[in-house]
Write a protein that holds these residues in place. Sequence first.
Motif, PDB file in Angstrom:
ATOM      1  N   ASP A 210       5.745  45.064 113.660  1.00  0.00           N
ATOM      2  CA  ASP A 210       6.204  46.009 114.667  1.00  0.00           C
ATOM      3  C   ASP A 210       5.907  47.425 114.191  1.00  0.00           C
ATOM      4  N   SER A 211       6.003  48.347 115.126  1.00  0.00           N
ATOM      5  CA  SER A 211       5.780  49.734 114.730  1.00  0.00           C
ATOM      6  C   SER A 211       6.939  50.222 113.871  1.00  0.00           C
ATOM      7  N   VAL A 212       6.662  51.246 113.106  1.00  0.00           N
ATOM      8  CA  VAL A 212       7.644  51.837 112.204  1.00  0.00           C
ATOM      9  C   VAL A 212       8.001  53.219 112.736  1.00  0.00           C
ATOM     10  N   GLN A 213       9.298  53.514 112.802  1.00  0.00           N
ATOM     11  CA  GLN A 213       9.739  54.825 113.282  1.00  0.00           C
ATOM     12  C   GLN A 213       9.801  55.803 112.117  1.00  0.00           C
ATOM     13  N   VAL A 214       9.250  56.992 112.351  1.00  0.00           N
ATOM     14  CA  VAL A 214       9.265  58.051 111.339  1.00  0.00           C
ATOM     15  C   VAL A 214       9.665  59.354 112.023  1.00  0.00           C
ATOM     16  N   LYS A 215      10.658  60.030 111.455  1.00  0.00           N
ATOM     17  CA  LYS A 215      11.032  61.356 111.955  1.00  0.00           C
ATOM     18  C   LYS A 215      10.143  62.387 111.280  1.00  0.00           C
ATOM     19  N   ALA A 216       9.710  63.366 112.061  1.00  0.00           N
ATOM     20  CA  ALA A 216       8.837  64.389 111.485  1.00  0.00           C
ATOM     21  C   ALA A 216       9.033  65.719 112.199  1.00  0.00           C
ATOM     22  N   LEU A 217       8.746  66.782 111.473  1.00  0.00           N
ATOM     23  CA  LEU A 217       8.781  68.131 112.027  1.00  0.00           C
ATOM     24  C   LEU A 217       7.364  68.675 112.059  1.00  0.00           C
ATOM     25  N   GLY A 218       7.061  69.405 113.097  1.00  0.00           N
ATOM     26  CA  GLY A 218       5.768  70.048 113.202  1.00  0.00           C
ATOM     27  C   GLY A 218       5.948  71.490 113.629  1.00  0.00           C
ATOM     28  N   SER A 219       5.022  72.338 113.238  1.00  0.00           N
ATOM     29  CA  SER A 219       5.119  73.739 113.633  1.00  0.00           C
ATOM     30  C   SER A 219       3.725  74.310 113.832  1.00  0.00           C
ATOM     31  N   HIS A 220       3.699  75.410 114.572  1.00  0.00           N
ATOM     32  CA  HIS A 220       2.443  76.121 114.805  1.00  0.00           C
ATOM     33  C   HIS A 220       2.746  77.605 114.823  1.00  0.00           C
ATOM     34  N   LYS A 221       2.046  78.343 113.991  1.00  0.00           N
ATOM     35  CA  LYS A 221       2.187  79.802 113.964  1.00  0.00           C
ATOM     36  C   LYS A 221       1.191  80.383 114.961  1.00  0.00           C
ATOM     37  N   TYR A 222       1.688  81.177 115.869  1.00  0.00           N
ATOM     38  CA  TYR A 222       0.836  81.727 116.934  1.00  0.00           C
ATOM     39  C   TYR A 222       0.754  83.239 116.826  1.00  0.00           C
ATOM     40  N   SER A 223      -0.333  83.778 117.387  1.00  0.00           N
ATOM     41  CA  SER A 223      -0.469  85.235 117.432  1.00  0.00           C
ATOM     42  C   SER A 223      -0.076  85.740 118.820  1.00  0.00           C
ATOM     43  N   SER A 224      -0.527  85.051 119.867  1.00  0.00           N
ATOM     44  CA  SER A 224      -0.050  85.358 121.214  1.00  0.00           C
ATOM     45  C   SER A 224       0.472  84.048 121.795  1.00  0.00           C
TER      46      SER A 224
ATOM     47  N   SER B 277       8.110  60.794 120.458  1.00  0.00           N
ATOM     48  CA  SER B 277       9.184  61.207 121.356  1.00  0.00           C
ATOM     49  C   SER B 277       9.746  62.514 120.810  1.00  0.00           C
ATOM     50  N   VAL B 278       9.646  63.562 121.603  1.00  0.00           N
ATOM     51  CA  VAL B 278      10.133  64.867 121.162  1.00  0.00           C
ATOM     52  C   VAL B 278      11.657  64.856 121.189  1.00  0.00           C
ATOM     53  N   GLN B 279      12.248  65.132 120.044  1.00  0.00           N
ATOM     54  CA  GLN B 279      13.706  65.168 119.924  1.00  0.00           C
ATOM     55  C   GLN B 279      14.249  66.578 120.166  1.00  0.00           C
ATOM     56  N   GLN B 280      13.476  67.555 119.724  1.00  0.00           N
ATOM     57  CA  GLN B 280      13.913  68.947 119.854  1.00  0.00           C
ATOM     58  C   GLN B 280      12.698  69.855 119.707  1.00  0.00           C
ATOM     59  N   GLU B 281      12.712  70.981 120.401  1.00  0.00           N
ATOM     60  CA  GLU B 281      11.647  71.970 120.232  1.00  0.00           C
ATOM     61  C   GLU B 281      12.250  73.369 120.338  1.00  0.00           C
ATOM     62  N   LYS B 282      11.585  74.291 119.659  1.00  0.00           N
ATOM     63  CA  LYS B 282      12.149  75.644 119.585  1.00  0.00           C
ATOM     64  C   LYS B 282      11.036  76.656 119.339  1.00  0.00           C
ATOM     65  N   ARG B 283      11.159  77.776 120.011  1.00  0.00           N
ATOM     66  CA  ARG B 283      10.259  78.902 119.761  1.00  0.00           C
ATOM     67  C   ARG B 283      11.023  79.921 118.924  1.00  0.00           C
ATOM     68  N   ASP B 284      10.499  80.203 117.741  1.00  0.00           N
ATOM     69  CA  ASP B 284      11.115  81.180 116.855  1.00  0.00           C
ATOM     70  C   ASP B 284      10.320  82.474 116.979  1.00  0.00           C
ATOM     71  N   LYS B 285      10.860  83.432 117.733  1.00  0.00           N
ATOM     72  CA  LYS B 285      10.147  84.681 118.003  1.00  0.00           C
ATOM     73  C   LYS B 285      10.018  85.547 116.753  1.00  0.00           C
ATOM     74  N   ASP B 286      11.002  85.457 115.853  1.00  0.00           N
ATOM     75  CA  ASP B 286      10.959  86.280 114.639  1.00  0.00           C
ATOM     76  C   ASP B 286       9.790  85.888 113.732  1.00  0.00           C
ATOM     77  N   THR B 287       9.578  84.595 113.553  1.00  0.00           N
ATOM     78  CA  THR B 287       8.497  84.137 112.671  1.00  0.00           C
ATOM     79  C   THR B 287       7.225  83.804 113.448  1.00  0.00           C
ATOM     80  N   ARG B 288       7.299  83.921 114.792  1.00  0.00           N
ATOM     81  CA  ARG B 288       6.176  83.618 115.687  1.00  0.00           C
ATOM     82  C   ARG B 288       5.671  82.186 115.462  1.00  0.00           C
ATOM     83  N   GLN B 289       6.653  81.275 115.415  1.00  0.00           N
ATOM     84  CA  GLN B 289       6.333  79.858 115.248  1.00  0.00           C
ATOM     85  C   GLN B 289       6.963  79.038 116.368  1.00  0.00           C
ATOM     86  N   TYR B 290       6.235  77.998 116.770  1.00  0.00           N
ATOM     87  CA  TYR B 290       6.764  77.018 117.712  1.00  0.00           C
ATOM     88  C   TYR B 290       6.996  75.751 116.905  1.00  0.00           C
TER      89      TYR B 290
END
Length: 134
Positions: free
Chosen positions: A26-40, A93-106
């Motif tokens: 069967d498939s294996v569940q893994v929790k993970a965090l991802g981020s992207h630093k953006y300029s605009s 499956s996205v559990q949570q998402e957030k835009r951090d304006k101070d660090t310009r990261q999603y």
Amino acid sequence: MTIRMIVQQSLLVLSLVLAAPTWSQDSVQVKALGSHKYSSFKKSKAREAALVNAKETALKKYISSLPMAKQRMLLGSFDEIVSDIDTYVVEISVQQEKRDKDTRQYKVAVMAQINPTAFDIYLANNSEAGIQSS
């Protein structure tokens, strides 16, 4: 052959089929965090890049749980595996998402479904024995 014998044989075959173990993992569940630093900020692009990063993180976490020999082989070919990432990370499956304006990261937190069989196939196809038999 009587009808009774046919029914008995059919029931025997049916019980063997139903009792047989499943060979695929069967498939294996893994929790993970991802981020992207953006300029605009463009939400769709930032979100997609963060999701790709989360998939890569999930792959690394899963690979780190494997025996050392498998880890070495898979991490040595990590770029190749990432180029076909949807074969290995079959669902997220996205559990949570957030835009951090101070660090310009999603940022996204995901639950990823990893397909262990796909790694076994990759290793078999790229092992010495697998390469010689092709």
